[in-house]
Scaffold this motif. Structure first.
Motif, PDB file in Angstrom:
ATOM      1  N   VAL A   1      70.165  -7.618  35.072  1.00  0.00           N
ATOM      2  CA  VAL A   1      71.133  -7.781  36.168  1.00  0.00           C
ATOM      3  C   VAL A   1      71.691  -6.436  36.604  1.00  0.00           C
ATOM      4  O   VAL A   1      71.782  -6.129  37.797  1.00  0.00           O
ATOM      5  N   ASN A   2      72.052  -5.597  35.661  1.00  0.00           N
ATOM      6  CA  ASN A   2      72.662  -4.316  36.013  1.00  0.00           C
ATOM      7  C   ASN A   2      71.644  -3.300  36.504  1.00  0.00           C
ATOM      8  O   ASN A   2      72.030  -2.316  37.154  1.00  0.00           O
ATOM      9  N   ALA A   3      70.370  -3.516  36.208  1.00  0.00           N
ATOM     10  CA  ALA A   3      69.345  -2.632  36.772  1.00  0.00           C
ATOM     11  C   ALA A   3      69.157  -2.864  38.259  1.00  0.00           C
ATOM     12  O   ALA A   3      68.525  -2.035  38.939  1.00  0.00           O
ATOM     13  N   THR A   4      69.702  -3.947  38.789  1.00  0.00           N
ATOM     14  CA  THR A   4      69.601  -4.228  40.224  1.00  0.00           C
ATOM     15  C   THR A   4      70.793  -3.678  41.010  1.00  0.00           C
ATOM     16  O   THR A   4      70.867  -3.903  42.220  1.00  0.00           O
ATOM     17  N   LYS A   5      71.692  -2.962  40.353  1.00  0.00           N
ATOM     18  CA  LYS A   5      72.910  -2.485  41.010  1.00  0.00           C
ATOM     19  C   LYS A   5      72.854  -0.983  41.222  1.00  0.00           C
ATOM     20  O   LYS A   5      72.177  -0.249  40.484  1.00  0.00           O
ATOM     21  N   THR A   6      73.579  -0.529  42.211  1.00  0.00           N
ATOM     22  CA  THR A   6      73.729   0.898  42.446  1.00  0.00           C
ATOM     23  C   THR A   6      74.777   1.477  41.501  1.00  0.00           C
ATOM     24  O   THR A   6      75.483   0.745  40.805  1.00  0.00           O
ATOM     25  N   GLN A   7      74.872   2.803  41.493  1.00  0.00           N
ATOM     26  CA  GLN A   7      75.838   3.456  40.623  1.00  0.00           C
ATOM     27  C   GLN A   7      77.265   3.033  40.949  1.00  0.00           C
ATOM     28  O   GLN A   7      78.075   2.805  40.050  1.00  0.00           O
ATOM     29  N   SER A   8      77.581   2.884  42.230  1.00  0.00           N
ATOM     30  CA  SER A   8      78.945   2.526  42.621  1.00  0.00           C
ATOM     31  C   SER A   8      79.281   1.080  42.302  1.00  0.00           C
ATOM     32  O   SER A   8      80.425   0.760  41.960  1.00  0.00           O
ATOM     33  N   SER A   9      78.287   0.190  42.383  1.00  0.00           N
ATOM     34  CA  SER A   9      78.560  -1.229  42.151  1.00  0.00           C
ATOM     35  C   SER A   9      78.542  -1.605  40.678  1.00  0.00           C
ATOM     36  O   SER A   9      78.904  -2.735  40.323  1.00  0.00           O
ATOM     37  N   LEU A  10      78.136  -0.694  39.796  1.00  0.00           N
ATOM     38  CA  LEU A  10      78.116  -1.017  38.373  1.00  0.00           C
ATOM     39  C   LEU A  10      79.522  -1.287  37.841  1.00  0.00           C
ATOM     40  O   LEU A  10      79.723  -2.205  37.039  1.00  0.00           O
ATOM     41  N   LEU A  11      80.490  -0.499  38.294  1.00  0.00           N
ATOM     42  CA  LEU A  11      81.850  -0.631  37.792  1.00  0.00           C
ATOM     43  C   LEU A  11      82.701  -1.570  38.629  1.00  0.00           C
ATOM     44  O   LEU A  11      83.824  -1.893  38.226  1.00  0.00           O
ATOM     45  N   ASP A  12      82.186  -2.014  39.760  1.00  0.00           N
ATOM     46  CA  ASP A  12      82.976  -2.864  40.652  1.00  0.00           C
ATOM     47  C   ASP A  12      82.559  -4.325  40.617  1.00  0.00           C
ATOM     48  O   ASP A  12      83.093  -5.139  41.381  1.00  0.00           O
ATOM     49  N   SER A  13      81.599  -4.700  39.771  1.00  0.00           N
ATOM     50  CA  SER A  13      81.095  -6.070  39.760  1.00  0.00           C
ATOM     51  C   SER A  13      81.046  -6.591  38.340  1.00  0.00           C
ATOM     52  O   SER A  13      81.118  -5.827  37.363  1.00  0.00           O
ATOM     53  N   PHE A  14      80.908  -7.913  38.236  1.00  0.00           N
ATOM     54  CA  PHE A  14      80.819  -8.562  36.925  1.00  0.00           C
ATOM     55  C   PHE A  14      79.485  -8.210  36.273  1.00  0.00           C
ATOM     56  O   PHE A  14      78.430  -8.224  36.916  1.00  0.00           O
ATOM     57  N   GLY A  15      79.531  -7.907  34.990  1.00  0.00           N
ATOM     58  CA  GLY A  15      78.350  -7.395  34.322  1.00  0.00           C
ATOM     59  C   GLY A  15      77.212  -8.368  34.207  1.00  0.00           C
ATOM     60  O   GLY A  15      76.049  -7.950  34.138  1.00  0.00           O
ATOM     61  N   LEU A  16      77.493  -9.657  34.174  1.00  0.00           N
ATOM     62  CA  LEU A  16      76.443 -10.657  33.991  1.00  0.00           C
ATOM     63  C   LEU A  16      76.078 -11.365  35.289  1.00  0.00           C
ATOM     64  O   LEU A  16      75.526 -12.465  35.254  1.00  0.00           O
ATOM     65  N   TRP A  17      76.398 -10.739  36.427  1.00  0.00           N
ATOM     66  CA  TRP A  17      75.978 -11.339  37.699  1.00  0.00           C
ATOM     67  C   TRP A  17      75.654 -10.239  38.691  1.00  0.00           C
ATOM     68  O   TRP A  17      76.083  -9.102  38.550  1.00  0.00           O
ATOM     69  N   PHE A  18      74.867 -10.599  39.707  1.00  0.00           N
ATOM     70  CA  PHE A  18      74.375  -9.626  40.660  1.00  0.00           C
ATOM     71  C   PHE A  18      75.484  -9.208  41.630  1.00  0.00           C
ATOM     72  O   PHE A  18      76.439  -9.948  41.875  1.00  0.00           O
ATOM     73  N   SER A  19      75.329  -8.027  42.188  1.00  0.00           N
ATOM     74  CA  SER A  19      76.230  -7.557  43.236  1.00  0.00           C
ATOM     75  C   SER A  19      75.604  -7.812  44.605  1.00  0.00           C
ATOM     76  O   SER A  19      74.542  -8.433  44.708  1.00  0.00           O
ATOM     77  N   GLY A  20      76.231  -7.309  45.627  1.00  0.00           N
ATOM     78  CA  GLY A  20      75.739  -7.582  46.977  1.00  0.00           C
ATOM     79  C   GLY A  20      74.388  -6.956  47.272  1.00  0.00           C
ATOM     80  O   GLY A  20      73.528  -7.560  47.901  1.00  0.00           O
ATOM     81  N   ASP A  21      74.164  -5.727  46.814  1.00  0.00           N
ATOM     82  CA  ASP A  21      72.921  -5.013  47.111  1.00  0.00           C
ATOM     83  C   ASP A  21      71.950  -5.135  45.934  1.00  0.00           C
ATOM     84  O   ASP A  21      72.303  -4.845  44.790  1.00  0.00           O
ATOM     85  N   PHE A  22      70.713  -5.547  46.246  1.00  0.00           N
ATOM     86  CA  PHE A  22      69.662  -5.649  45.228  1.00  0.00           C
ATOM     87  C   PHE A  22      68.890  -4.333  45.228  1.00  0.00           C
ATOM     88  O   PHE A  22      68.022  -4.103  46.070  1.00  0.00           O
ATOM     89  N   ALA A  23      69.231  -3.461  44.291  1.00  0.00           N
ATOM     90  CA  ALA A  23      68.699  -2.097  44.304  1.00  0.00           C
ATOM     91  C   ALA A  23      67.705  -1.833  43.176  1.00  0.00           C
ATOM     92  O   ALA A  23      67.524  -0.679  42.757  1.00  0.00           O
ATOM     93  N   LEU A  24      67.038  -2.876  42.685  1.00  0.00           N
ATOM     94  CA  LEU A  24      66.135  -2.688  41.551  1.00  0.00           C
ATOM     95  C   LEU A  24      64.992  -1.741  41.899  1.00  0.00           C
ATOM     96  O   LEU A  24      64.706  -0.791  41.165  1.00  0.00           O
ATOM     97  N   PHE A  25      64.340  -1.982  43.024  1.00  0.00           N
ATOM     98  CA  PHE A  25      63.157  -1.179  43.365  1.00  0.00           C
ATOM     99  C   PHE A  25      63.536   0.252  43.719  1.00  0.00           C
ATOM    100  O   PHE A  25      62.817   1.200  43.386  1.00  0.00           O
ATOM    101  N   SER A  26      64.669   0.432  44.370  1.00  0.00           N
ATOM    102  CA  SER A  26      65.119   1.799  44.660  1.00  0.00           C
ATOM    103  C   SER A  26      65.529   2.522  43.377  1.00  0.00           C
ATOM    104  O   SER A  26      65.298   3.733  43.235  1.00  0.00           O
ATOM    105  N   ASN A  27      66.113   1.794  42.423  1.00  0.00           N
ATOM    106  CA  ASN A  27      66.453   2.403  41.133  1.00  0.00           C
ATOM    107  C   ASN A  27      65.203   2.817  40.366  1.00  0.00           C
ATOM    108  O   ASN A  27      65.180   3.875  39.720  1.00  0.00           O
ATOM    109  N   ILE A  28      64.158   1.990  40.424  1.00  0.00           N
ATOM    110  CA  ILE A  28      62.903   2.345  39.751  1.00  0.00           C
ATOM    111  C   ILE A  28      62.311   3.606  40.372  1.00  0.00           C
ATOM    112  O   ILE A  28      61.858   4.528  39.662  1.00  0.00           O
TER     113      ILE A  28
END
Length: 315
Positions: free
Chosen positions: A63-90
């Motif tokens: 779940v957290n691999a799909t988040k950006t650096q800014s959304s890691l601290l602003d969202s619940f750890g066990l659920w997705f945030s608004g932006d799905f950034a998995l492929f960009s993170n890879i």
């Protein structure tokens, strides 16, 4: 003189139709049938807790691999945030710092192929020899192997470092590969497996047919050791892939880091002066690190289970 009266024999069909006594039904109905498993509520609860303990960290990592650096601290750890950034993170993980993550991945693969592969090969040779050959001092070897299994690897790290430092091998890949070649548990496992999986009569028949010891091992014994080889390979691969303490004290050059040390260095950047926090790349890199291990376990699960079970029950 009158003929004797003929004897009347019961027909064969009458004897075959004699009623049979039905076995008495055991008390308890279906639950009392032999061989049928009974459900245990405490065991089910414990298994569920273990499963939850195993899957929750994996779910958190994905779940957290799909988040950006800014959304890691602003969202619940066990659920997705608004932006799905998995492929960009890879993509960022493989391109950050001139693509050093790919170098660390290749280093880890090299350590696994040479270290874990060599450890498996030596364990197979040693286990086969100890199981099928008698020689003086065999009991002493058994005691040494059991003692080596009980000694943790961290207890030998410092003496190993001092020895390799005297030989000038520290800060080189050999400082990680050579200690990885020794797997006491793998040797013991192959010893037990070869004792039960290879009939001694089959080896004697091969020798009578003119096969040499090397030919007998590769043509007769090695195919029968396949489940045990897969099991030992999985254990040594996981141990080498996740090895952290030994490379930590042996390797100082980041170009020879495995994935474990490299990701730890990225994680430590946030606490250094002027360092950049890249927790999203650390989490994504950790996810990419465990994917090969999960795939190996799923693909080789059948051989792994049969290898563990071999030798536990004697026929």
């Amino acid at each position: 003189m009158s003929a004797p009266a003929p004897t009347v024999n019961a027909p064969h069909s009458t004897r075959s139709r004699a009623p049979r006594l039905r076995p008495a039904r055991r008390a308890g109905g279906a639950a009392g049938r032999p061989g049928r498993n009974r459900r245990s509520v405490p065991l089910t609860l414990v298994t569920g807790l273990v499963l939850l303990y195993t899957l929750v960290p994996l779910a958190w990592l994905f779940v957290n691999a799909t988040k950006t650096q800014s959304s890691l601290l602003d969202s619940f750890g066990l659920w997705f945030s608004g932006d799905f950034a998995l492929f960009s993170n890879i993509a960022d993980t493989f391109t950050y710092d001139d693509g050093v993550f790919g170098r660390w991945l290749l280093n880890t693969l090299m350590y696994v192929v040479l270290g874990a592969g060599g450890a498996t090969f030596l364990a197979v040779l040693g286990g086969y020899a100890l199981a099928k050959y008698d020689f003086p001092g065999k009991r002493g070897v058994f005691a040494v192997v059991i003692g080596a299994v009980a000694v943790p690897g961290t207890a030998l790290a410092v003496p190993t470092f001092l020895m390799f430092s005297e030989m000038g091998l520290t800060n080189t890949p050999w400082a990680v590969i050579i200690p990885s070649l020794i797997s006491p548990f793998g040797l013991y496992l192959m010893w037990v497996f070869a004792s039960e999986a290879i009939p001694t009569e089959l080896l004697e028949a091969a020798r009578i047919d003119g096969s040499g010891e090397i030919g007998t091992f590769f043509r007769v014994a090695l195919p029968m050791l396949a489940p045990g080889i897969v099991t030992v390979s999985l254990f040594t691969i996981v141990a080498t892939w996740n090895n952290y303490f030994l490379p930590l004290i042996m390797i100082k050059d980041p170009d020879w880091y495995p994935l474990t040390l490299g990701l730890n260095a990225w994680n430590a950047q946030a606490s250094t002066a002027g360092g950049e926090a890249i927790f999203n790349l650390v989490i994504t890199g950790s996810l990419l690190t465990i994917v090969p291990l999960i795939a190996a376990f799923l693909l080789l699960q059948r051989y792994w289970q049969s290898g563990l079970a071999a030798g536990s029950v004697k026929g």
